[in-house]
Design a protein around this motif. Structure first.
Motif, PDB file in Angstrom:
ATOM      1  N   SER A 211      19.895  38.399 -46.141  1.00 46.33           N
ATOM      2  CA  SER A 211      20.170  37.177 -45.381  1.00 46.33           C
ATOM      3  C   SER A 211      18.951  36.269 -45.354  1.00 46.33           C
ATOM      4  O   SER A 211      17.815  36.744 -45.252  1.00 46.33           O
ATOM      5  CB  SER A 211      20.510  37.513 -43.933  1.00 46.33           C
ATOM      6  OG  SER A 211      21.792  38.021 -43.854  1.00 46.33           O
ATOM      7  N   ILE A 212      19.218  34.969 -45.373  1.00 48.54           N
ATOM      8  CA  ILE A 212      18.147  33.969 -45.267  1.00 48.54           C
ATOM      9  C   ILE A 212      17.955  33.615 -43.795  1.00 48.54           C
ATOM     10  O   ILE A 212      18.923  33.476 -43.050  1.00 48.54           O
ATOM     11  CB  ILE A 212      18.537  32.696 -46.045  1.00 48.54           C
ATOM     12  CG1 ILE A 212      18.707  33.002 -47.528  1.00 48.54           C
ATOM     13  CG2 ILE A 212      17.533  31.588 -45.812  1.00 48.54           C
ATOM     14  CD1 ILE A 212      19.311  31.851 -48.326  1.00 48.54           C
ATOM     15  N   VAL A 213      16.692  33.437 -43.424  1.00 44.14           N
ATOM     16  CA  VAL A 213      16.391  32.947 -42.077  1.00 44.14           C
ATOM     17  C   VAL A 213      15.382  31.815 -42.175  1.00 44.14           C
ATOM     18  O   VAL A 213      14.384  31.928 -42.894  1.00 44.14           O
ATOM     19  CB  VAL A 213      15.819  34.083 -41.197  1.00 44.14           C
ATOM     20  CG1 VAL A 213      15.185  33.506 -39.956  1.00 44.14           C
ATOM     21  CG2 VAL A 213      16.911  35.032 -40.780  1.00 44.14           C
ATOM     22  N   SER A 214      15.675  30.723 -41.470  1.00 44.56           N
ATOM     23  CA  SER A 214      14.688  29.630 -41.360  1.00 44.56           C
ATOM     24  C   SER A 214      14.067  29.721 -39.978  1.00 44.56           C
ATOM     25  O   SER A 214      13.134  30.481 -39.765  1.00 44.56           O
ATOM     26  CB  SER A 214      15.363  28.288 -41.638  1.00 44.56           C
ATOM     27  OG  SER A 214      15.676  28.203 -43.017  1.00 44.56           O
TER      28      SER A 214
ATOM     29  N   TYR B 137      20.490  32.696 -36.418  1.00 42.80           N
ATOM     30  CA  TYR B 137      20.609  33.996 -37.093  1.00 42.80           C
ATOM     31  C   TYR B 137      20.403  35.172 -36.131  1.00 42.80           C
ATOM     32  O   TYR B 137      21.207  36.101 -36.090  1.00 42.80           O
ATOM     33  CB  TYR B 137      19.613  34.093 -38.262  1.00 42.80           C
ATOM     34  CG  TYR B 137      19.793  35.385 -39.018  1.00 42.80           C
ATOM     35  CD1 TYR B 137      20.821  35.509 -39.943  1.00 42.80           C
ATOM     36  CD2 TYR B 137      18.987  36.484 -38.764  1.00 42.80           C
ATOM     37  CE1 TYR B 137      21.036  36.711 -40.607  1.00 42.80           C
ATOM     38  CE2 TYR B 137      19.192  37.683 -39.420  1.00 42.80           C
ATOM     39  CZ  TYR B 137      20.211  37.785 -40.344  1.00 42.80           C
ATOM     40  OH  TYR B 137      20.437  38.967 -40.982  1.00 42.80           O
ATOM     41  N   PHE B 138      19.313  35.142 -35.367  1.00 40.62           N
ATOM     42  CA  PHE B 138      18.992  36.335 -34.571  1.00 40.62           C
ATOM     43  C   PHE B 138      19.962  36.565 -33.415  1.00 40.62           C
ATOM     44  O   PHE B 138      20.349  37.719 -33.170  1.00 40.62           O
ATOM     45  CB  PHE B 138      17.517  36.319 -34.149  1.00 40.62           C
ATOM     46  CG  PHE B 138      16.614  36.622 -35.322  1.00 40.62           C
ATOM     47  CD1 PHE B 138      16.626  37.870 -35.913  1.00 40.62           C
ATOM     48  CD2 PHE B 138      15.799  35.649 -35.874  1.00 40.62           C
ATOM     49  CE1 PHE B 138      15.829  38.158 -37.031  1.00 40.62           C
ATOM     50  CE2 PHE B 138      15.003  35.915 -36.986  1.00 40.62           C
ATOM     51  CZ  PHE B 138      15.015  37.179 -37.562  1.00 40.62           C
ATOM     52  N   PRO B 139      20.412  35.509 -32.706  1.00 41.51           N
ATOM     53  CA  PRO B 139      21.459  35.773 -31.700  1.00 41.51           C
ATOM     54  C   PRO B 139      22.717  36.376 -32.341  1.00 41.51           C
ATOM     55  O   PRO B 139      23.343  37.267 -31.763  1.00 41.51           O
ATOM     56  CB  PRO B 139      21.742  34.383 -31.118  1.00 41.51           C
ATOM     57  CG  PRO B 139      20.475  33.619 -31.328  1.00 41.51           C
ATOM     58  CD  PRO B 139      19.920  34.127 -32.627  1.00 41.51           C
TER      59      PRO B 139
ATOM     60  N   LEU C 135      22.812  38.242 -35.030  1.00 40.60           N
ATOM     61  CA  LEU C 135      22.487  39.626 -35.426  1.00 40.60           C
ATOM     62  C   LEU C 135      22.723  40.583 -34.256  1.00 40.60           C
ATOM     63  O   LEU C 135      23.248  41.682 -34.413  1.00 40.60           O
ATOM     64  CB  LEU C 135      21.028  39.682 -35.881  1.00 40.60           C
ATOM     65  CG  LEU C 135      20.577  40.938 -36.601  1.00 40.60           C
ATOM     66  CD1 LEU C 135      21.329  41.133 -37.902  1.00 40.60           C
ATOM     67  CD2 LEU C 135      19.064  40.882 -36.870  1.00 40.60           C
ATOM     68  N   LYS C 136      22.353  40.117 -33.064  1.00 41.55           N
ATOM     69  CA  LYS C 136      22.571  40.939 -31.862  1.00 41.55           C
ATOM     70  C   LYS C 136      24.047  41.204 -31.643  1.00 41.55           C
ATOM     71  O   LYS C 136      24.412  42.217 -31.059  1.00 41.55           O
ATOM     72  CB  LYS C 136      22.009  40.214 -30.631  1.00 41.55           C
ATOM     73  CG  LYS C 136      20.543  40.442 -30.393  1.00 41.55           C
ATOM     74  CD  LYS C 136      20.171  39.948 -29.026  1.00 41.55           C
ATOM     75  CE  LYS C 136      18.758  40.322 -28.667  1.00 41.55           C
ATOM     76  NZ  LYS C 136      18.371  39.709 -27.396  1.00 41.55           N
ATOM     77  N   ARG C 137      24.873  40.246 -32.097  1.00 42.31           N
ATOM     78  CA  ARG C 137      26.328  40.429 -31.942  1.00 42.31           C
ATOM     79  C   ARG C 137      26.918  41.215 -33.115  1.00 42.31           C
ATOM     80  O   ARG C 137      28.131  41.285 -33.289  1.00 42.31           O
ATOM     81  CB  ARG C 137      27.023  39.063 -31.850  1.00 42.31           C
ATOM     82  CG  ARG C 137      26.623  38.245 -30.628  1.00 42.31           C
ATOM     83  CD  ARG C 137      27.550  37.043 -30.440  1.00 42.31           C
ATOM     84  NE  ARG C 137      27.483  36.108 -31.548  1.00 42.31           N
ATOM     85  CZ  ARG C 137      26.651  35.067 -31.617  1.00 42.31           C
ATOM     86  NH1 ARG C 137      25.801  34.853 -30.618  1.00 42.31           N
ATOM     87  NH2 ARG C 137      26.650  34.265 -32.645  1.00 42.31           N
ATOM     88  N   GLY C 138      26.044  41.760 -33.964  1.00 35.17           N
ATOM     89  CA  GLY C 138      26.508  42.613 -35.058  1.00 35.17           C
ATOM     90  C   GLY C 138      26.753  41.861 -36.349  1.00 35.17           C
ATOM     91  O   GLY C 138      27.239  42.437 -37.323  1.00 35.17           O
ATOM     92  N   GLN C 139      26.448  40.540 -36.383  1.00 33.57           N
ATOM     93  CA  GLN C 139      26.619  39.785 -37.628  1.00 33.57           C
ATOM     94  C   GLN C 139      25.280  39.723 -38.363  1.00 33.57           C
ATOM     95  O   GLN C 139      24.236  39.757 -37.743  1.00 33.57           O
ATOM     96  CB  GLN C 139      27.110  38.360 -37.330  1.00 33.57           C
ATOM     97  CG  GLN C 139      28.445  38.330 -36.622  1.00 33.57           C
ATOM     98  CD  GLN C 139      28.680  37.037 -35.848  1.00 33.57           C
ATOM     99  OE1 GLN C 139      27.933  36.088 -35.965  1.00 33.57           O
ATOM    100  NE2 GLN C 139      29.718  37.032 -35.044  1.00 33.57           N
ATOM    101  N   GLY C 140      25.332  39.575 -39.679  1.00 31.22           N
ATOM    102  CA  GLY C 140      24.090  39.432 -40.446  1.00 31.22           C
ATOM    103  C   GLY C 140      23.675  40.746 -41.069  1.00 31.22           C
ATOM    104  O   GLY C 140      24.274  41.797 -40.821  1.00 31.22           O
TER     105      GLY C 140
END
Ligand SMILES: Cc1cc2nc3c(=O)[nH]c(=O)nc-3n(C[C@H](O)[C@H](O)[C@H](O)COP(=O)(O)OP(=O)(O)OC[C@H]3O[C@@H](n4cnc5c(N)ncnc54)[C@H](O)[C@@H]3O)c2cc1C
Length: 275
Positions: A22-25, A30-32, A34-39
């Motif tokens: 995954s790309i992150v700027s 992205y990080f919120p 990810l906490k919900r299980g996405q990414g």
């Protein structure tokens, strides 16, 4: 989690060949998520890629590097046609969010309520995408955004820049966001209006883009075309001008409220941009 910080675009494109990367700027979407299980847990940060930094003005337009944050754009010396974009930027979360979050992330996240989209649509923006395998391609923002959280970006592509062709010199613009409170709020509806008038107040160019009232923000082309040659005071936003919108009922507002609110918001924005 594996976190990569490449220091060149070529290295970033190489790392992106890793499966499930995954790309992150800025990471503010992205990080919120990810906490919900996405990414994914292989993360490619673009923050140290110098080719993506900054803003450049060329003969044919302005190029925002994908690493440009909202705060950097807000502080940039840009003509009045970009005022709507700056006003939208000031609505993105808080100053802390604006200091970290990028315009590119806002587009790639493809939320129907992304505050940056209407103003960039009204500027006829394009995005540039690059992959290690196929090189560079340009696509209009309108074609890039495909649906809720869906874009035309392929898994091996990085959005490298946003390009805005030079708008007419006398174009002015305004952005209006309606939320349930003044700050740190997701839009119920939002409108960007860009306009050029002649000396008599007749419309030479009108661009109206509406967000949070359809899966992807929309330009209201029938309203835009009808206004050409009219005096700006004669612009009356009718229901049929909003035909391509499809607002939904959600926790923030009912569809019926959005219909009514956005019609009034556009009408007021036209007066505001001229006034
Ligand atoms: C507290 C809070 C308040 C917020 N308020 C608002 C608001 O009012 N209005 C609003 O519109 N947004 C808001 N947001 C959402 C977010 O801040 C914006 O959408 C922001 O512009 C995202 O930019 P970013 O650089 O942080 O994106 P990231 O989180 O880094 O990335 C977002 C998505 O885009 C992808 N991506 C990022 N850069 C690239 C690239 N160069 N190429 C390809 N893919 C890329 C990522 O993989 C990810 O899927 C808020 C977020 C938070 C946490």
């Amino acid at each position: 989690m594996a976190l990569y910080f490449p220091t060149s675009l070529n290295d970033a494109l190489d790392i992106l060949r890793t499966p499930d990367c995954s790309i992150v700027s800025g990471g503010t979407d992205y990080f919120p998520a990810l906490k919900r299980g996405q990414g994914n847990t292989v993360v490619l940060s673009l923050t140290k890629v110098p080719e993506l930094h900054g803003l450049t003005t060329a003969q044919n337009g302005v190029r925002f590097g994908a690493g440009l944050t909202w705060s950097q754009m807000i502080k940039a010396d840009l003509p009045p046609a970009f005022n709507a974009l700056k006003l939208a930027g000031k609505e993105v979360g808080s100053i802390q969010i604006q200091n970290t979050a990028t315009l590119a992330g806002n587009l790639c996240n493809a939320s129907p309520a992304a505050d940056g989209v209407p103003a960039l649509l009204a500027l006829d923006s394009e995005v540039e995408l690059q992959s290690a395998a196929r090189g560079t391609r340009q696509i209009t923002l309108k074609d890039f955004l495909k649906g809720v959280r869906q874009t035309d970006r392929k898994a091996d592509e990085i959005l490298t820049s946003i390009f805005v062709p030079h708008p007419p010199k006398d174009m002015r613009s305004v952005f209006s966001k309606l939320g349930s409170r003044s700050y740190l709020v997701i839009s119920i509806c939002m409108t960007a209006v860009n306009i050029v008038l002649d000396n008599e107040g007749q419309v030479c160019d009108l661009r109206v883009a509406v967000g949070a009232c359809s899966p992807v923000a929309q330009r209201l082309t029938s309203l835009e075309e009808e206004a050409i040659g009219q005096h700006w005071r004669d612009i009356k936003v009718r229901e049929d001008h909003l035909a391509q919108l499809s607002p939904i009922d959600d926790v923030r507002a009912s569809a019926a409220y959005r219909w009514a609110a956005v019609q009034e918001q556009i009408q007021r924005s036209v007066s505001e941009v001229v006034g």
